[in-house]
Design an enzyme around this catalytic site. Structure first.
Site, short mmCIF file in Angstrom:
data_model
loop_
_atom_site.label_atom_id
_atom_site.label_comp_id
_atom_site.label_asym_id
_atom_site.label_seq_id
_atom_site.Cartn_x
_atom_site.Cartn_y
_atom_site.Cartn_z
N CYS A 1 3.30 -8.49 -8.31
CA CYS A 1 4.70 -8.41 -8.70
C CYS A 1 4.86 -7.32 -9.75
O CYS A 1 3.88 -6.82 -10.28
CB CYS A 1 5.14 -9.74 -9.31
SG CYS A 1 4.73 -11.13 -8.24
N ARG B 1 6.04 -2.59 -5.83
CA ARG B 1 5.03 -3.63 -6.04
C ARG B 1 5.42 -4.96 -5.40
O ARG B 1 4.59 -5.86 -5.29
CB ARG B 1 4.83 -3.88 -7.54
CG ARG B 1 4.06 -2.80 -8.24
CD ARG B 1 3.72 -3.25 -9.63
NE ARG B 1 2.77 -4.34 -9.64
CZ ARG B 1 1.46 -4.19 -9.68
NH1 ARG B 1 0.94 -3.01 -9.74
NH2 ARG B 1 0.66 -5.24 -9.70
N TRP C 1 6.62 -10.45 -5.40
CA TRP C 1 5.95 -10.38 -4.11
C TRP C 1 5.35 -11.78 -3.94
O TRP C 1 4.38 -12.13 -4.59
CB TRP C 1 4.87 -9.30 -4.15
CG TRP C 1 4.00 -9.25 -2.94
CD1 TRP C 1 2.73 -9.75 -2.81
CD2 TRP C 1 4.30 -8.64 -1.69
NE1 TRP C 1 2.25 -9.49 -1.56
CE2 TRP C 1 3.18 -8.81 -0.85
CE3 TRP C 1 5.42 -7.97 -1.20
CZ2 TRP C 1 3.14 -8.33 0.46
CZ3 TRP C 1 5.36 -7.50 0.11
CH2 TRP C 1 4.25 -7.68 0.92
N ASN D 1 2.65 -12.32 -13.12
CA ASN D 1 2.09 -11.63 -11.96
C ASN D 1 0.67 -12.14 -11.83
O ASN D 1 -0.11 -12.07 -12.77
CB ASN D 1 2.09 -10.12 -12.23
CG ASN D 1 1.35 -9.34 -11.16
OD1 ASN D 1 1.21 -9.81 -10.03
ND2 ASN D 1 0.89 -8.16 -11.51
N GLY D 2 0.32 -12.71 -10.66
CA GLY D 2 -1.05 -13.20 -10.49
C GLY D 2 -1.06 -14.60 -9.92
O GLY D 2 -0.12 -15.01 -9.23
N GLU E 1 -8.78 1.60 16.50
CA GLU E 1 -8.03 1.71 15.25
C GLU E 1 -8.16 3.12 14.67
O GLU E 1 -7.18 3.70 14.20
CB GLU E 1 -8.51 0.63 14.26
CG GLU E 1 -7.88 0.67 12.89
CD GLU E 1 -6.36 0.61 12.88
OE1 GLU E 1 -5.75 0.35 13.92
OE2 GLU E 1 -5.78 0.86 11.80
N LYS F 1 -5.03 5.65 13.93
CA LYS F 1 -4.77 6.23 12.60
C LYS F 1 -4.60 7.73 12.71
O LYS F 1 -3.68 8.31 12.16
CB LYS F 1 -5.93 5.96 11.63
CG LYS F 1 -6.03 4.63 10.98
CD LYS F 1 -4.93 4.24 10.05
CE LYS F 1 -3.77 3.63 10.77
NZ LYS F 1 -3.71 2.24 11.04
N GLU G 1 -1.28 8.77 14.65
CA GLU G 1 0.02 8.48 14.03
C GLU G 1 0.32 9.33 12.81
O GLU G 1 1.48 9.61 12.54
CB GLU G 1 0.19 6.98 13.72
CG GLU G 1 -0.68 6.46 12.62
CD GLU G 1 -0.47 4.98 12.35
OE1 GLU G 1 0.66 4.50 12.46
OE2 GLU G 1 -1.46 4.31 12.00
N HIS H 1 -17.41 6.56 33.73
CA HIS H 1 -16.61 6.14 34.89
C HIS H 1 -15.32 6.95 35.00
O HIS H 1 -14.39 6.52 35.68
CB HIS H 1 -16.31 4.63 34.79
CG HIS H 1 -17.55 3.81 34.82
ND1 HIS H 1 -18.33 3.65 35.95
CD2 HIS H 1 -18.21 3.15 33.83
CE1 HIS H 1 -19.38 2.91 35.67
NE2 HIS H 1 -19.34 2.59 34.39
N LYS I 1 7.92 1.32 9.05
CA LYS I 1 6.93 0.37 8.55
C LYS I 1 7.04 -0.97 9.26
O LYS I 1 6.06 -1.64 9.51
CB LYS I 1 7.09 0.20 7.04
CG LYS I 1 6.02 -0.66 6.38
CD LYS I 1 4.65 -0.01 6.47
CE LYS I 1 3.53 -0.92 6.02
NZ LYS I 1 2.23 -0.51 6.58
C1 F6R Z 1 -0.20 1.39 12.47
C2 F6R Z 1 0.75 0.34 12.14
C3 F6R Z 1 1.41 -0.38 13.26
C4 F6R Z 1 1.55 -1.86 12.92
C5 F6R Z 1 2.35 -2.59 14.00
C6 F6R Z 1 2.45 -4.06 13.71
O1 F6R Z 1 -0.76 1.96 11.32
O2 F6R Z 1 1.01 0.07 10.99
O3 F6R Z 1 0.72 -0.21 14.45
O4 F6R Z 1 0.26 -2.41 12.81
O5 F6R Z 1 3.64 -2.05 14.06
O6 F6R Z 1 3.07 -4.31 12.49
P1 F6R Z 1 2.92 -5.69 11.77
O7 F6R Z 1 1.49 -5.86 11.40
O8 F6R Z 1 3.81 -5.60 10.58
O9 F6R Z 1 3.36 -6.75 12.74
#
Ligand code: F6R
Length: 611
Positions: A2, A27, A74, A100-101, A484, A488, A491, A507, A606
């Site tokens: 937080c 935060r 948070w 916070n904690g 993964e 990364k 994207e 294959h 996000k």
């Molecule tokens: C990639 C990324 C996305 C999320 C996906 C699911 O870096 O962040 O692929 O993993 O959109 O999002 P959440 O986990 O919030 O359901």
């Protein structure tokens, strides 16, 4: 995770606190609140949602006061709500605190306060216990500093706490243990906060408060006490960062900061659910032994990075719990009439807890009678609310669009769930379990050590950043991590990358190997190591340029590779917790070389709340 701010001085506290909280919204941002003392009366205003909601609640009220504390939350204990928001007040209305904690022994303190002092709690938080405890002690001591000292002696956990008292409107008391706390030194005004950005507009001279220290602030003076309650001197720290750098704690991007926060995220996710005997405590999750034995099938459903965490989950749950696990991307699961019944455990993984595809898949599984458990980072999010049980990751807020610390903490949850279910079901024995837990406990430190090698990865990225395509290969768990790593890279750097199980290359995909094609090969599974070496030889024979990732000591692979990155030795099953990190760093540094907008890549958001 937080944000906290306190002010005492000649200006109006409310304006400074609201301004400081806005700088700390990164935060945590699920609720916010403020407490002041106006005309001798303590007043608290708080509201669920971001700071804007708190401002709406305050409206035109100037809240005139020279003292105040404020908080942006948070959620950890208790969903985001008006009542769970901070500040929390004592029953007699004399004390307000922000925190916070986590207070580990909040439950026993709460029972005691109810039993012996007839306290009626208003919230579900551990933090309210602090306010009530200080409130009860204060009735006797009538001194805020002494009351905080006495309360802290009763508390276990990690915390930064700031307290004010109605009857002593000339002082703020703050205490720190394992959560950030700083003091800002003004002229005729003093400040306290969790982080520097909250104060940068007002002060550049700071005291960095250490663990187990308590601070007494008046408008003219700041006194710091050590753990023996002796007054100590502290050197002034002069802040030279600008506001943007301060939010990122000196890192150039949130993504890099979050990569470096992974050791902490792993240790929090593990240790918050381990009791002193090393036993996993699934508090708040009501899975019984009989239910675990009854599950004939497990689905793990998620999107993107969270789906990749599910791939590791499948491997480890099948191995330790001996039950078939299917992993599916949420947008596919819901439209394929999946075979779900009341003997199915459905595990949803989601950082945000708001991903619409995951939520819809969860509802589909629930409607067919599945037991729903979710692994979620955001407390009180939609996925969490609609699940039967929630296993929270303790990554803290993830700001960069590209997920990093959420992934590794999701993996940690997968290991813990598999170990818990395996032990309950009897598919693993206690010795195996204990050794596995010990190995997990070593991972934060190993990762910390590995992160010191980041500059090597930066150097590789500087040489390789202009490739047009990149392949990621691996076998077993390494193949799950390859997916993964590839995501990364694509994207944030917009390079066309592709992941494939190494044994599957021959294959078809091997047709794409040409002289100079960049292949990132993970060879971190001891029992598949020789097979990986053969796969690498196959692509080297076609001229590929191979950067291999292997455990320390497995040096024979270097003969067949152009570049090597070594990760610390650890048991095969948990290598993904570390082997993904060079891939995150590689993606980061490549994107940086290419001048990409790393924290906010194009076309991405996000939280994806549309289909
Ligand atoms: C990639 C990324 C996305 C999320 C996906 C699911 O870096 O962040 O692929 O993993 O959109 O999002 P959440 O986990 O919030 O359901």
């Amino acid at each position: 995770m937080c944000g906290i701010v306190g002010y005492i001085g000649k200006d109006n506290a409310k304006d400074i606190i609201i301004d400081g909280l806005k700088k700390l919204e990164y935060r945590g941002y699920d609720s916010a609140g403020i407490a002041i003392v106006r005309d001798g009366k303590l007043e608290i205003k708080k509201h669920v949602g971001g700071i804007a909601n708190l401002e709406n609640l305050i409206g035109d009220d100037p809240m005139t006061s020279h003292i105040g504390i404020g908080h942006t939350r948070w959620a950890t204990h208790g969903a985001p709500s008006d009542l769970n928001a901070h500040p929390h007040g004592s029953q007699d209305g004399k004390i307000a605190i922000i925190h916070n904690g986590i207070i580990e022994n909040y439950h026993e303190l709460k029972e005691e306060l109810i039993r012996e002092h007839n306290i009626k709690f208003k919230s579900e938080t551990d933090s309210e216990v602090i306010a009530q405890l200080i409130g009860v002690i204060y009735q006797e001591k009538k001194d805020l500093l002494e009351s905080v000292f006495a309360a802290v002696d009763r508390m276990r956990g990690a915390y930064a706490i700031v307290a004010i008292a109605e009857d002593e409107p000339d002082k703020i008391v703050a205490v720190r243990k394992d959560a950030p706390l700083i003091v800002g030194l003004g002229k005729g005004s003093n400040f306290v906060a969790s982080d520097i950005p909250a104060l940068l507009k007002y002060v550049k001279e700071i005291y960095l408060i250490e663990n187990n220290e308590t601070v007494l602030l008046t408008s003219e003076k700041v006194t710091i006490f050590d753990e023996n309650r002796e007054e100590i001197n502290r050197e002034v720290f002069h802040v030279t960062w600008d506001a943007d750098a301060a939010e990122k704690e000196g890192y150039e991007h949130f993504m890099l900061k979050e990569i470096y926060e992974q050791p902490k995220g792993l240790s929090e996710t593990l240790n918050r659910r381990l009791d002193e005997n090393g036993k996993i405590n699934l508090e708040g999750i009501t899975l019984t032994k009989a239910e675990i034995e009854k599950f004939s099938k497990i689905y793990i459903v998620a999107c993107g990075t969270a789906y990749h965490a599910g791939l590791v989950g499948k491997y480890i749950i099948e191995k330790l719990v001996r039950v078939p696990v299917e992993v599916d991307v949420a947008s596919e699961f819901r439209y394929r009439d999946p075979l779900v019944d009341e003997n199915t455990l459905f595990i949803a993984i989601s950082q945000s807890g708001e991903t619409l595809d995951t939520l819809a898949a969860l509802r589909e599984a629930k409607s067919k009678g599945a037991r729903v458990l979710s692994v979620v980072n955001v407390v009180g999010s939609s996925v969490a609310r609609e699940s039967d049980d929630v296993f929270y990751t303790w990554a803290g807020p993830e700001i960069a669009v590209a997920s990093t610390k959420a992934y590794t903490t999701q993996l940690m949850c997968m290991y813990m769930l598999a170990l818990y279910m395996g032990l309950e079901k009897g598919t693993i024995d206690r010795d195996y379990y204990d050794q596995f837990i010990r190995d997990l406990q070593k991972m934060p430190e190993k990762l910390e050590e590995f992160l010191k090698k980041a500059s090597q990865i930066e150097d590789e990225a500087k040489q390789l950043y202009n490739r047009e395509q990149v392949f990621f290969i691996g076998r077993g768990l390494d193949s799950a991590v390859s997916y993964e790593g590839s995501l990364k890279l694509k994207e944030i750097s917009y390079i066309n990358s592709f992941a494939i199980a190494a044994g599957e290359l021959k294959h078809g995909t091997i047709a794409l190997m040409e002289p100079g094609t960049l292949v990132i090969a993970l060879a971190c599974q001891d029992f598949l190591y020789e097979k990986m070496v053969s796969n690498i030889q196959e692509i080297k024979a076609r001229g590929a340029y191979v950067m291999a990732i292997a455990k320390d000591g497995n040096e024979s692979i270097a003969k067949h590779s152009d570049k090597m990155i070594y990760i610390p030795e650890c048991r095969d099953e948990i290598t993904p917790l570390i082997s993904v990190v060079p891939l995150q760093l590689f993606a980061y540094y490549v994107a940086k070389e290419r001048g990409c907008n790393i924290d906010k890549p194009k076309n991405l958001a996000k939280s994806v709340t549309v289909e």
